[in-house]
Design a protein around this motif. Sequence first.
Motif, PDB file in Angstrom:
ATOM      1  N   GLN A 118      40.997  29.174  45.082  1.00  0.00           N
ATOM      2  CA  GLN A 118      42.327  29.582  45.556  1.00  0.00           C
ATOM      3  C   GLN A 118      42.587  29.034  46.953  1.00  0.00           C
ATOM      4  O   GLN A 118      43.641  28.495  47.231  1.00  0.00           O
ATOM      5  CB  GLN A 118      42.336  31.109  45.606  1.00  0.00           C
ATOM      6  CG  GLN A 118      43.572  31.723  45.029  1.00  0.00           C
ATOM      7  CD  GLN A 118      43.423  33.236  44.949  1.00  0.00           C
ATOM      8  OE1 GLN A 118      43.352  33.898  45.986  1.00  0.00           O
ATOM      9  NE2 GLN A 118      43.385  33.782  43.759  1.00  0.00           N
ATOM     10  N   LYS A 163      33.724  33.961  40.704  1.00  0.00           N
ATOM     11  CA  LYS A 163      32.559  34.013  41.619  1.00  0.00           C
ATOM     12  C   LYS A 163      31.286  34.195  40.815  1.00  0.00           C
ATOM     13  O   LYS A 163      30.242  33.623  41.133  1.00  0.00           O
ATOM     14  CB  LYS A 163      32.713  35.151  42.630  1.00  0.00           C
ATOM     15  CG  LYS A 163      33.740  34.858  43.711  1.00  0.00           C
ATOM     16  CD  LYS A 163      33.766  36.004  44.714  1.00  0.00           C
ATOM     17  CE  LYS A 163      35.110  36.148  45.382  1.00  0.00           C
ATOM     18  NZ  LYS A 163      35.313  37.465  45.985  1.00  0.00           N
ATOM     19  N   ALA A 171      42.939  42.598  39.780  1.00  0.00           N
ATOM     20  CA  ALA A 171      42.309  43.001  38.517  1.00  0.00           C
ATOM     21  C   ALA A 171      40.861  42.528  38.424  1.00  0.00           C
ATOM     22  O   ALA A 171      40.065  43.087  37.672  1.00  0.00           O
ATOM     23  CB  ALA A 171      43.121  42.452  37.346  1.00  0.00           C
ATOM     24  N   GLY A 198      36.123  45.769  41.796  1.00  0.00           N
ATOM     25  CA  GLY A 198      35.511  44.605  41.140  1.00  0.00           C
ATOM     26  C   GLY A 198      36.097  44.405  39.769  1.00  0.00           C
ATOM     27  O   GLY A 198      37.321  44.475  39.597  1.00  0.00           O
TER      28      GLY A 198
HETATM   29  N1  LIG Z   1      33.942  40.416  48.908  1.00  0.00           N
HETATM   30  C1  LIG Z   1      34.545  41.543  48.504  1.00  0.00           C
HETATM   31  N2  LIG Z   1      34.083  42.712  48.955  1.00  0.00           N
HETATM   32  C2  LIG Z   1      34.655  43.857  48.537  1.00  0.00           C
HETATM   33  N3  LIG Z   1      35.683  43.939  47.663  1.00  0.00           N
HETATM   34  C3  LIG Z   1      36.189  42.798  47.177  1.00  0.00           C
HETATM   35  C4  LIG Z   1      35.643  41.535  47.567  1.00  0.00           C
HETATM   36  N4  LIG Z   1      36.325  40.571  46.943  1.00  0.00           N
HETATM   37  C5  LIG Z   1      37.258  41.212  46.168  1.00  0.00           C
HETATM   38  N5  LIG Z   1      37.164  42.531  46.319  1.00  0.00           N
HETATM   39  C6  LIG Z   1      37.963  43.548  45.623  1.00  0.00           C
HETATM   40  O1  LIG Z   1      37.699  43.453  44.215  1.00  0.00           O
HETATM   41  C7  LIG Z   1      38.886  43.580  43.467  1.00  0.00           C
HETATM   42  C8  LIG Z   1      39.069  42.336  42.578  1.00  0.00           C
HETATM   43  O2  LIG Z   1      39.310  41.248  43.441  1.00  0.00           O
HETATM   44  P1  LIG Z   1      39.653  39.804  42.871  1.00  0.00           P
HETATM   45  O3  LIG Z   1      39.830  38.899  44.032  1.00  0.00           O
HETATM   46  O4  LIG Z   1      38.674  39.422  41.836  1.00  0.00           O
HETATM   47  O5  LIG Z   1      41.066  40.083  42.165  1.00  0.00           O
HETATM   48  P2  LIG Z   1      42.089  39.053  41.516  1.00  0.00           P
HETATM   49  O6  LIG Z   1      42.376  39.543  40.157  1.00  0.00           O
HETATM   50  O7  LIG Z   1      41.588  37.662  41.609  1.00  0.00           O
HETATM   51  O8  LIG Z   1      43.313  39.265  42.478  1.00  0.00           O
HETATM   52  P3  LIG Z   1      44.518  38.252  42.864  1.00  0.00           P
HETATM   53  O9  LIG Z   1      45.278  37.972  41.608  1.00  0.00           O
HETATM   54  O10 LIG Z   1      45.308  39.046  43.838  1.00  0.00           O
HETATM   55  O11 LIG Z   1      43.899  37.024  43.444  1.00  0.00           O
HETATM   56  C9  LIG Z   1      40.014  43.760  44.454  1.00  0.00           C
HETATM   57  O12 LIG Z   1      40.326  45.133  44.491  1.00  0.00           O
HETATM   58  C10 LIG Z   1      39.432  43.292  45.785  1.00  0.00           C
HETATM   59  O13 LIG Z   1      39.951  44.053  46.873  1.00  0.00           O
END
Ligand SMILES: Nc1ncnc2c1ncn2[C@@H]1O[C@H](COP(=O)(O)OP(=O)(O)OP(=O)(O)O)[C@@H](O)[C@H]1O
Length: 552
Positions: free
Chosen positions: A422, A385, A378, A356
């Motif tokens: 996205q 969300k 990250a 997270g």
């Molecule tokens: N619904 C979910 N359930 C469990 N883990 C999640 C969920 N959504 C995201 N994660 C995990 O939480 C972490 C952060 O995810 P997030 O999508 O916020 O990253 P991000 O920085 O937006 O990544 P990216 O640049 O690749 O889009 C990641 O390790 C992801 O695997």
Amino acid sequence: MDIKLIAPPLKHILSRYLRDAWLILTIVTLTMALGAVSAIAAPYLFSRLIDQIEASPVGTWLVAAFMAYAILMGLSFAFQRAAGFLTFMTSESLNFVTATSFFERLIDKSSDFFLDHNPTEIQSAEAKGEEALNIVVQFALAALLPASVQVLLSLVLLGNVLSLDIALIVVVYGISYIALVYYASKVTRKHLDAAIEASQDSSKFIGNAIGAMDTLRQFNSSVWMTGQFANRQSAALKGWQRYAMAHVNFTILFGLSLTLQFAVTLWLLVPRVAAGELTIGDLVLFNTLLLQLNMPFQMLGQAIQQIAQSYSRFLPFARMWQAPEHETIENPVSLTLENGQVRFRNVGFRYANGRGVQDADFTADRGAITYITGDTGAGKSTLFKLLLKSMQPQTGRIEVDGIDLGKISRKDWFTAVAAVPQDIVLLNDTLATNIVLGRPFDHARMRRAATRAAILDFIDGLDEGFDTVVGERGLKLSGGERQRIAIARALYADPAIVLLDEASSALDAETEKDIMDQLRRICDQVTIIAITHRLSVIAPNDNVVHIAPDMS
Ligand SMILES: Nc1ncnc2c1ncn2[C@@H]1O[C@H](COP(=O)(O)OP(=O)(O)OP(=O)(O)O)[C@@H](O)[C@H]1O
């Protein structure tokens, strides 16, 4: 029994249904009751008339009485048929109430719900629920009610005309029959539940497969998928077969109890006819009544069995109905934005898997675009969300003009904020519908939003302009066109805050610059927060927030 699970949806739907359809239900009930009364009155009249033939010469009154019997038979038949069609009519209004109530409930489900269930699976649960409720109501009206009236009237006649001991045998038979049906339904329920779970699993699988159909073909995975689907279908089929066979095992018991009922009653009755205590008419009446009595018992038994089946069918519907909804905020603070400042104060959120985002601490003001950057995974999208209230921060808080976002109602917040995610989701409808999305229609506004999203020239160049239909999930448009439609949608209602999650990643450098320049022009009046991986889009005056991965 999961009464706690099924009671709330049942109560909601049935009370709304009774409110909407009480008049037609009353008419059906009366028609059913009249049908049942005439079905008993006819054989009674017939048996009495038969005895009259023996006692006196056939006069005109007797012929007229037989005609009355014929009319009663016709009436009974007509009432029962009319009731059948009226019941069918009521089932359509029940379907309406069930489908609309379920949809209203779905709209408020938490975002997690839609990560766990795909549309085909949801649709299948809804259809099973509709079917289950229909069976229960149809049987209550078409079987339980008339059968109970018939049983009661037949018993009164049996007791009066024949003897109490015969009436007692019938009651004992009826109770044993119904108890046996109940027991059989209970014993076979595990097979029923397994079959329904397996068919629900199969629906989920279809939903997954349809969503990935092209990918599956391109990886030559069709045979593998077909096999997987057949496995799930065969699990459902085996469940149904076990269920049916378990019921077949009980049939011998049912046959035995019916034989016993007829044997004991005839054994008691025939000597009485021989001794002159009962007339032949009485015997005819007895036979008709017994046959008629067994019919409603069978109907009652079938109703119990159908209700047990419906219960299992209703479970997936009830589980979805009861799945958590978005939190509603008690006494929300009313939102009047002045500066449109968004502030993250040490915000943290961990999913169940421990990943997270932690300690996000930054401010987004107007006057410049706030870019959120950081490595993949990250937690950038997680921050969005949280901003979109899909979930609540576990630590820290988000403030909007100093107000805790947790105290602002979803309705107020979604009037102020607009997001471009996205993964763009477009409805298979026109471009206009996809941009306006049910908000008050304003042609000039729509064109202005399209200009800001750098998509107006493209739309004007289409044969059907804004009336062009975009295809399933918008797949008749390119990725960049979809993104620009989503940006136009976000800008349409002049939001106070705009969130862009990699919203220009599918655009060429020139279009991307064009859109970001358009947005920079309005960033004095609108707070703009954008996630990006492309550092080239960031201008010197933009505010950049770097999110580091959660290492704890
Ligand atoms: N619904 C979910 N359930 C469990 N883990 C999640 C969920 N959504 C995201 N994660 C995990 O939480 C972490 C952060 O995810 P997030 O999508 O916020 O990253 P991000 O920085 O937006 O990544 P990216 O640049 O690749 O889009 C990641 O390790 C992801 O695997």
